[in-house]
Scaffold this motif. Structure first.
Motif, PDB file in Angstrom:
ATOM      1  N   LYS A 273       3.889   5.823  -5.438  1.00  0.00           N
ATOM      2  CA  LYS A 273       3.811   5.975  -6.897  1.00  0.00           C
ATOM      3  C   LYS A 273       2.766   7.019  -7.264  1.00  0.00           C
ATOM      4  O   LYS A 273       3.002   7.880  -8.118  1.00  0.00           O
ATOM      5  CB  LYS A 273       3.472   4.638  -7.549  1.00  0.00           C
ATOM      6  CG  LYS A 273       4.608   3.652  -7.548  1.00  0.00           C
ATOM      7  CD  LYS A 273       4.156   2.322  -8.135  1.00  0.00           C
ATOM      8  CE  LYS A 273       5.208   1.260  -7.911  1.00  0.00           C
ATOM      9  NZ  LYS A 273       4.745  -0.069  -8.306  1.00  0.00           N
ATOM     10  N   ILE A 274       1.602   6.965  -6.629  1.00  0.00           N
ATOM     11  CA  ILE A 274       0.533   7.941  -6.900  1.00  0.00           C
ATOM     12  C   ILE A 274       1.017   9.341  -6.546  1.00  0.00           C
ATOM     13  O   ILE A 274       0.813  10.295  -7.300  1.00  0.00           O
ATOM     14  CB  ILE A 274      -0.761   7.575  -6.130  1.00  0.00           C
ATOM     15  CG1 ILE A 274      -1.340   6.269  -6.690  1.00  0.00           C
ATOM     16  CG2 ILE A 274      -1.769   8.703  -6.183  1.00  0.00           C
ATOM     17  CD1 ILE A 274      -2.454   5.674  -5.840  1.00  0.00           C
TER      18      ILE A 274
ATOM     19  N   CYS B 265       0.836  -1.209   0.000  1.00  0.00           N
ATOM     20  CA  CYS B 265       0.000   0.000   0.000  1.00  0.00           C
ATOM     21  C   CYS B 265       0.870   1.257   0.000  1.00  0.00           C
ATOM     22  O   CYS B 265       0.587   2.219  -0.713  1.00  0.00           O
ATOM     23  CB  CYS B 265      -0.930   0.015   1.207  1.00  0.00           C
ATOM     24  SG  CYS B 265      -2.278  -1.166   1.101  1.00  0.00           S
ATOM     25  N   LEU B 266       1.941   1.250   0.809  1.00  0.00           N
ATOM     26  CA  LEU B 266       2.838   2.406   0.853  1.00  0.00           C
ATOM     27  C   LEU B 266       3.537   2.619  -0.487  1.00  0.00           C
ATOM     28  O   LEU B 266       3.705   3.757  -0.938  1.00  0.00           O
ATOM     29  CB  LEU B 266       3.868   2.248   1.973  1.00  0.00           C
ATOM     30  CG  LEU B 266       3.324   2.387   3.385  1.00  0.00           C
ATOM     31  CD1 LEU B 266       4.383   2.013   4.406  1.00  0.00           C
ATOM     32  CD2 LEU B 266       2.829   3.804   3.630  1.00  0.00           C
TER      33      LEU B 266
ATOM     34  N   LYS C 270       6.436  15.755 -10.311  1.00  0.00           N
ATOM     35  CA  LYS C 270       6.900  16.645 -11.394  1.00  0.00           C
ATOM     36  C   LYS C 270       7.028  18.093 -10.911  1.00  0.00           C
ATOM     37  O   LYS C 270       7.651  18.904 -11.566  1.00  0.00           O
ATOM     38  CB  LYS C 270       5.961  16.540 -12.593  1.00  0.00           C
ATOM     39  CG  LYS C 270       4.538  16.884 -12.297  1.00  0.00           C
ATOM     40  CD  LYS C 270       3.663  16.635 -13.512  1.00  0.00           C
ATOM     41  CE  LYS C 270       2.214  16.791 -13.110  1.00  0.00           C
ATOM     42  NZ  LYS C 270       1.374  15.746 -13.616  1.00  0.00           N
ATOM     43  N   TYR C 271       6.407  18.429  -9.759  1.00  0.00           N
ATOM     44  CA  TYR C 271       6.477  19.804  -9.252  1.00  0.00           C
ATOM     45  C   TYR C 271       7.603  20.001  -8.244  1.00  0.00           C
ATOM     46  O   TYR C 271       7.863  21.119  -7.870  1.00  0.00           O
ATOM     47  CB  TYR C 271       5.149  20.192  -8.603  1.00  0.00           C
ATOM     48  CG  TYR C 271       3.979  20.099  -9.569  1.00  0.00           C
ATOM     49  CD1 TYR C 271       3.896  20.965 -10.658  1.00  0.00           C
ATOM     50  CD2 TYR C 271       3.002  19.140  -9.389  1.00  0.00           C
ATOM     51  CE1 TYR C 271       2.835  20.867 -11.567  1.00  0.00           C
ATOM     52  CE2 TYR C 271       1.944  19.048 -10.279  1.00  0.00           C
ATOM     53  CZ  TYR C 271       1.859  19.909 -11.359  1.00  0.00           C
ATOM     54  OH  TYR C 271       0.828  19.797 -12.230  1.00  0.00           O
ATOM     55  N   SER C 272       8.206  18.903  -7.810  1.00  0.00           N
ATOM     56  CA  SER C 272       9.260  19.057  -6.798  1.00  0.00           C
ATOM     57  C   SER C 272      10.580  19.361  -7.489  1.00  0.00           C
ATOM     58  O   SER C 272      10.811  19.016  -8.627  1.00  0.00           O
ATOM     59  CB  SER C 272       9.372  17.797  -5.940  1.00  0.00           C
ATOM     60  OG  SER C 272       9.726  16.708  -6.742  1.00  0.00           O
ATOM     61  N   SER C 273      11.453  20.088  -6.790  1.00  0.00           N
ATOM     62  CA  SER C 273      12.710  20.487  -7.389  1.00  0.00           C
ATOM     63  C   SER C 273      13.815  19.514  -7.096  1.00  0.00           C
ATOM     64  O   SER C 273      13.813  18.741  -6.256  1.00  0.00           O
ATOM     65  CB  SER C 273      13.126  21.872  -6.921  1.00  0.00           C
ATOM     66  OG  SER C 273      13.116  21.953  -5.519  1.00  0.00           O
TER      67      SER C 273
END
Length: 123
Positions: free
Chosen positions: A112-113, A106-107, A120-123
């Motif tokens: 993945k989700i 589950c983790l 894609k928004y993290s630097s």
């Protein structure tokens, strides 16, 4: 050079201890007032009733609720063999392992989700 190793362990009930280790598939060579558990040709664990152990050691037996009596390590041929041995003696271990594996799955899926959504928004 060491030819044989004997480890002496105090037990509350010799019969219960023998039954426990026999369920794990270990063999015994019963002699005197102690029971010798054969680990291999050169290694034995001698289970001794606490009262007799106390006389032999000339010391108090460790209270394992508050102190460590011994740390024992067994080398077993594979992870699967360890799991089989654990599950054979402790059926609840299998239930805990399944629960733990489900939690890990589950983790991993949640991770993945998260990455698909926010990665894609993290630097």
């Amino acid at each position: 050079m060491i030819k044989n190793t004997w480890v002496n362990l105090p037990v509350k009930s010799l019969n219960d201890s023998v039954e426990f280790f026999e369920k794990l598939g270990l063999k015994f060579n019963k002699q005197f007032d102690a029971t010798n558990m054969l680990l291999n040709d050169n290694t034995m664990v001698t289970l001794v009733e606490e009262t007799q152990f106390k006389e032999f050691a000339q010391k108090e037996v460790a209270d394992t609720k508050t102190t460590a009596e011994a740390v024992l390590v067994l080398q077993i041929e594979s992870k699967d063999a360890v799991n089989e041995l654990s599950i054979k003696q402790f059926p609840w271990v299998q239930r805990k392992l399944v629960t733990l594996m489900n939690m890990v799955q589950c983790l991993e899926e949640a991770s993945k989700i998260w990455m698909d959504t926010f990665g894609k928004y993290s630097s």
